[in-house]
Every structure is written in C-alpha cells, then in structure tokens.
Design a protein around this motif. Sequence first.
Motif, PDB file in Angstrom:
ATOM      1  N   PRO A 225       0.383   5.216  -3.702  1.00 46.41           N
ATOM      2  CA  PRO A 225      -1.069   5.540  -3.003  1.00 46.41           C
ATOM      3  C   PRO A 225      -1.800   6.650  -3.536  1.00 46.41           C
ATOM      4  CG  PRO A 225       0.768   4.846  -1.463  1.00 46.41           C
ATOM      5  CD  PRO A 225       1.576   5.116  -2.781  1.00 46.41           C
ATOM      6  N   ALA A 226      -1.210   7.911  -3.767  1.00 45.79           N
ATOM      7  CA  ALA A 226      -1.834   9.064  -4.161  1.00 45.79           C
ATOM      8  C   ALA A 226      -2.496   8.783  -5.446  1.00 45.79           C
ATOM      9  CB  ALA A 226      -0.779  10.104  -4.168  1.00 45.79           C
ATOM     10  N   LEU A 227      -1.953   7.972  -6.312  1.00 43.46           N
ATOM     11  CA  LEU A 227      -2.409   7.624  -7.626  1.00 43.46           C
ATOM     12  C   LEU A 227      -2.946   6.284  -7.548  1.00 43.46           C
ATOM     13  CD1 LEU A 227       0.361   9.127  -9.715  1.00 43.46           C
ATOM     14  CD2 LEU A 227      -1.859  10.134  -9.180  1.00 43.46           C
ATOM     15  N   ALA A 228      -3.601   5.630  -6.840  1.00 42.07           N
ATOM     16  CA  ALA A 228      -4.181   4.422  -6.585  1.00 42.07           C
ATOM     17  C   ALA A 228      -4.950   3.945  -7.624  1.00 42.07           C
ATOM     18  CB  ALA A 228      -5.037   4.078  -5.129  1.00 42.07           C
ATOM     19  N   LYS A 229      -5.691   4.929  -7.997  1.00 46.26           N
ATOM     20  CA  LYS A 229      -6.822   4.452  -9.340  1.00 46.26           C
ATOM     21  C   LYS A 229      -6.163   4.491 -10.583  1.00 46.26           C
ATOM     22  CE  LYS A 229     -10.899   6.642  -6.613  1.00 46.26           C
ATOM     23  NZ  LYS A 229     -11.891   7.616  -6.853  1.00 46.26           N
ATOM     24  N   ASN A 230      -5.084   4.882 -10.744  1.00 42.37           N
ATOM     25  CA  ASN A 230      -4.231   4.841 -11.877  1.00 42.37           C
ATOM     26  C   ASN A 230      -3.301   3.667 -11.902  1.00 42.37           C
ATOM     27  OD1 ASN A 230      -4.879   7.967 -11.185  1.00 42.37           O
ATOM     28  ND2 ASN A 230      -4.714   7.876 -13.274  1.00 42.37           N
ATOM     29  N   CYS A 231      -3.222   2.990 -10.980  1.00 40.08           N
ATOM     30  CA  CYS A 231      -2.096   1.906 -10.769  1.00 40.08           C
ATOM     31  C   CYS A 231      -2.673   0.628 -11.071  1.00 40.08           C
ATOM     32  CB  CYS A 231      -1.467   1.959  -9.318  1.00 40.08           C
ATOM     33  SG  CYS A 231      -0.556   3.468  -9.103  1.00 40.08           S
ATOM     34  N   ILE A 232      -1.903  -0.314 -11.866  1.00 38.70           N
ATOM     35  CA  ILE A 232      -2.004  -1.907 -11.990  1.00 38.70           C
ATOM     36  C   ILE A 232      -0.743  -2.380 -11.462  1.00 38.70           C
ATOM     37  CG2 ILE A 232      -2.502  -3.662 -13.376  1.00 38.70           C
ATOM     38  CD1 ILE A 232      -4.988  -1.730 -13.296  1.00 38.70           C
ATOM     39  N   ALA A 233      -0.831  -3.013 -10.209  1.00 40.65           N
ATOM     40  CA  ALA A 233       0.470  -3.159  -9.496  1.00 40.65           C
ATOM     41  C   ALA A 233       0.388  -4.668  -9.021  1.00 40.65           C
ATOM     42  CB  ALA A 233       0.688  -2.279  -8.287  1.00 40.65           C
ATOM     43  N   MET A 234       1.559  -5.422  -8.664  1.00 38.37           N
ATOM     44  CA  MET A 234       1.780  -6.494  -7.984  1.00 38.37           C
ATOM     45  C   MET A 234       2.461  -6.177  -6.545  1.00 38.37           C
ATOM     46  SD  MET A 234       2.683  -9.880  -8.448  1.00 38.37           S
ATOM     47  CE  MET A 234       3.594 -11.143  -7.847  1.00 38.37           C
ATOM     48  N   ASP A 235       2.065  -7.026  -5.462  1.00 42.41           N
ATOM     49  CA  ASP A 235       2.551  -6.879  -4.207  1.00 42.41           C
ATOM     50  C   ASP A 235       3.830  -7.448  -4.396  1.00 42.41           C
ATOM     51  OD1 ASP A 235       3.023  -6.931  -1.703  1.00 42.41           O
ATOM     52  OD2 ASP A 235       0.968  -7.706  -0.963  1.00 42.41           O
ATOM     53  N   ASN A 236       4.827  -6.733  -4.696  1.00 43.31           N
ATOM     54  CA  ASN A 236       6.238  -7.396  -4.878  1.00 43.31           C
ATOM     55  C   ASN A 236       6.862  -7.559  -3.466  1.00 43.31           C
ATOM     56  OD1 ASN A 236       7.188  -7.547  -7.631  1.00 43.31           O
ATOM     57  ND2 ASN A 236       6.474  -5.522  -7.791  1.00 43.31           N
ATOM     58  N   GLU A 237       6.457  -6.818  -2.486  1.00 41.73           N
ATOM     59  CA  GLU A 237       6.900  -7.019  -0.991  1.00 41.73           C
ATOM     60  C   GLU A 237       6.643  -8.562  -0.682  1.00 41.73           C
ATOM     61  OE1 GLU A 237       7.413  -7.365   3.138  1.00 41.73           O
ATOM     62  OE2 GLU A 237       5.652  -7.493   1.963  1.00 41.73           O
ATOM     63  N   GLN A 238       5.254  -8.980  -0.949  1.00 41.04           N
ATOM     64  CA  GLN A 238       4.982 -10.099  -0.450  1.00 41.04           C
ATOM     65  C   GLN A 238       5.344 -11.229  -1.423  1.00 41.04           C
ATOM     66  OE1 GLN A 238       3.139 -11.249   2.111  1.00 41.04           O
ATOM     67  NE2 GLN A 238       2.304 -13.163   1.334  1.00 41.04           N
ATOM     68  N   GLY A 239       5.845 -10.966  -2.568  1.00 35.78           N
ATOM     69  CA  GLY A 239       6.453 -11.825  -3.500  1.00 35.78           C
ATOM     70  C   GLY A 239       7.762 -12.375  -2.981  1.00 35.78           C
ATOM     71  N   GLY A 240       8.660 -11.156  -2.617  1.00 37.21           N
ATOM     72  CA  GLY A 240       9.905 -11.404  -2.142  1.00 37.21           C
ATOM     73  C   GLY A 240       9.922 -12.182  -0.643  1.00 37.21           C
ATOM     74  N   TYR A 241       8.795 -12.070  -0.118  1.00 33.08           N
ATOM     75  CA  TYR A 241       8.844 -12.707   1.129  1.00 33.08           C
ATOM     76  C   TYR A 241       8.365 -14.462   1.016  1.00 33.08           C
ATOM     77  CZ  TYR A 241       5.867 -14.282   5.279  1.00 33.08           C
ATOM     78  OH  TYR A 241       5.604 -15.295   6.461  1.00 33.08           O
ATOM     79  N   LEU A 242       7.493 -14.443  -0.112  1.00 31.13           N
ATOM     80  CA  LEU A 242       7.315 -15.723  -0.253  1.00 31.13           C
ATOM     81  C   LEU A 242       8.352 -16.556  -0.811  1.00 31.13           C
ATOM     82  CD1 LEU A 242       3.638 -15.519  -2.146  1.00 31.13           C
ATOM     83  CD2 LEU A 242       4.343 -16.538   0.033  1.00 31.13           C
ATOM     84  N   ALA A 243       9.223 -15.878  -1.808  1.00 28.09           N
ATOM     85  CA  ALA A 243      10.545 -16.381  -2.464  1.00 28.09           C
ATOM     86  C   ALA A 243      11.597 -16.884  -1.194  1.00 28.09           C
ATOM     87  CB  ALA A 243      11.333 -15.687  -3.403  1.00 28.09           C
ATOM     88  N   ALA A 244      11.732 -16.090  -0.060  1.00 23.42           N
ATOM     89  CA  ALA A 244      12.523 -16.665   0.893  1.00 23.42           C
ATOM     90  C   ALA A 244      11.975 -17.476   1.755  1.00 23.42           C
ATOM     91  CB  ALA A 244      12.942 -15.126   1.837  1.00 23.42           C
ATOM     92  N   LYS A 245      10.772 -17.397   2.019  1.00 27.38           N
ATOM     93  CA  LYS A 245      10.095 -18.284   2.733  1.00 27.38           C
ATOM     94  C   LYS A 245      10.148 -19.644   2.456  1.00 27.38           C
ATOM     95  CE  LYS A 245       6.101 -18.566   5.982  1.00 27.38           C
ATOM     96  NZ  LYS A 245       5.540 -19.820   5.784  1.00 27.38           N
ATOM     97  N   SER A 246       9.949 -19.771   1.235  1.00 28.71           N
ATOM     98  CA  SER A 246      10.049 -21.035   0.394  1.00 28.71           C
ATOM     99  C   SER A 246      11.334 -21.802   0.936  1.00 28.71           C
ATOM    100  CB  SER A 246       9.944 -20.852  -1.029  1.00 28.71           C
ATOM    101  OG  SER A 246      11.091 -20.493  -1.712  1.00 28.71           O
ATOM    102  N   LEU A 247      12.264 -21.358   1.094  1.00 30.51           N
ATOM    103  CA  LEU A 247      13.561 -21.815   1.210  1.00 30.51           C
ATOM    104  C   LEU A 247      13.734 -21.968   2.755  1.00 30.51           C
ATOM    105  CD1 LEU A 247      16.261 -20.106  -1.175  1.00 30.51           C
ATOM    106  CD2 LEU A 247      15.196 -22.305  -1.243  1.00 30.51           C
ATOM    107  N   LEU A 248      13.515 -21.058   3.669  1.00 32.28           N
ATOM    108  CA  LEU A 248      13.390 -21.194   4.941  1.00 32.28           C
ATOM    109  C   LEU A 248      12.401 -22.407   5.408  1.00 32.28           C
ATOM    110  CD1 LEU A 248      13.093 -17.336   5.830  1.00 32.28           C
ATOM    111  CD2 LEU A 248      15.224 -19.014   6.271  1.00 32.28           C
TER     112      LEU A 248
END
Length: 346
Positions: A150-173
Amino acid sequence: MATIRQISKHAKVSIATVSRVINNSKWVAEATREKVLDAINELGYRSNKTPGSIDSFRSNIVGLVVSDLSGPFFGDMMHSIEDILRQEGRQMMVTNGHGDLSREREAIHFLLKHHCDALILHLDAMSDEEIIGFVQAQKTPVVLINRYIPALAKNCIAMDNEQGGYLAAKSLLDRGHRKLVCLTGPLFKPDARLRFQGFRRAIEEYGLRFSEDRIVEADFNESSGAKAISRILKRNLPFTGVVCGNDLMAIGAIRRLQEYQLKVPDDVSVVGYDDVMLAGYFQPSLATVRVPISRMAQQAAKLAISLSQHQKCDINRIFKPDLVLRQSVKEQAFEVAEPGRVLLTG
C-alpha cells in the motif's frame, strides 16, 4: 552539477570517451565504461539541461530481478518486458533472486552497479518494510511486479491473489465438493500466502472448517506437487477436490494421482493457478485461475520507462483474476451439512 570535463578528469579519460559512454556507444571497452559510470555516480548531478551537463545520461538499460529463470510464468514475464523495452530502444538486464533474501539483495546491488535507468523487481523474501525503505532512499526508479505494498501503490503492478485463491476454492465448492485439500506454494512468499487466504475465505463462506492435515506447503514446481499429494494420500483422508498453488503443482499432483489409479476428474477434481500455456494442452485439460502475467509485465515495463523519464503514464496497476474451467473439474454429489457439522476434516 557535474560537467563532462569534470567527469573526464575524475575518471582519467578523454572528454570524447565520456561523451561516447553518455551516448551509449558500443565502441568503449567495458572496463573504461565502468570507470566513467562510477565517476558519474560519485560526482552526481542535478536536473539541468545545460549543454555539457550529464543530466540527460541514460544507460538505456532496465534491470529485472526474478525469482526463477525457468518455467512458463517467468518466461512469459521476461519475454513481455523485453518486448516493450525493445520497442522503446532499451535493453533488459536480468538477474535471479532465487526467492532468497541475501540473493535478492545481491541481485539488486548488481543492477544498481550497472547503472540501470530503472528496476523491475519480483521479490519473494524481502519484507515490505525493507522494500519501502529501499525505494524511498533510492534515486533509481523501482517497479514491483506481482506484489502490492500500500505505501508504494504507485510503484506496484499486482494481481489480486487473495481473490484468485477464493475463486479456485469456490469453483469446487460451487460444484458440490466438500472434502477439499490445499497444496500451497511456499508460504513465506506473499502471493502464496494470499492465495491460501482466499482459499480459507471461500470455505468459511460455506460454513465449513478444515484440519491442518488437509494442507501441505510445497514449492511452485511439478515434482513438489507430486510429493505434496503423496503426503495427503498417506494420511488416508477422504477428498474429492484439490486446490493447488499453481499449474505446475497441479500437473504434478494429477500425474501422481493417476499413478495411484485415481482418475481426474471422475475420482478427484483438481484446480491450478496461473493458466500457463501447458494447462490447456494437458490431459485432462486443467481448470485454473488465469494470471495475465504478459499484460502485467507490459505494464511494468511501461511504468519503468515513464518513471525513468519523470513522465506520467496511464497504467493499469491492479489486475483481477479469472476462473478458467476445463476438464479437470466435474460436479460432485454432496451431502447438505447440518449446522456445525464439519465436512472438510477427515
């Protein structure tokens, strides 16, 4: 403000040699080039376009630190960054941090020593606090890829990995699976931790709990995935779904399951992460979470160039994951859980 004459005197070379280095001429011996670059770095300079000043000096090199030089994920990253840099007349210098703190520090120091115009860093071991301190103290522009601070938000290119892990588990559930196991990547790595947190969030939304026996921490490669699922099988836990930290782990797990005469997806459904090219060609084709690493890498390269030129740039900094369903997942008949009943434990 340093002038070319001052640099030539300090480095004990001719003014013409300094000029050739500043203009990135190939007709300069490497040892001489290093002497001139070291002199430039030692004397320093301020922003000024006065003729004879060296403020306009550019090495036209962007440094890149990765965690691994092999594998499809980093291969796509390096290719996409290099493609954008080439289009802008720049070169890429790559070094490997190996996901190790001391090696990451060494890799960064190596790139700084070679006077890169900007750095693109994929760091696993270095803490947020150390990265923040480094970026704030460093004149060389820094871009973080696949990591969000967060403190370097302007320097970051990132993926929402928490949401990705959520989608992976939810696809099975969502498809009836209630007895899941999770093969995580190394949990000291921020992306692996976030994916696991997303997995936890998904099962908690379903009112389910799981035991630690259903988690195996592994590495982001095929053999590690095979070993991890072997550990699960030796625990004699019933399971119908496997969520893996990345696609290579998933492929290793599927091959090991097949060695145990377990069919995917008839007996066990498996979900990977990344959507590398092999995922769509593997048999059965692998359900996964798509990480747009090529687009992320392109944006990182564009941001690095913009920062090095002190220019603003319209950059997409946060990418959202997409679920890609393929043959490795199927519907599972399931029993409706009663209040407080645990269906994920053995």
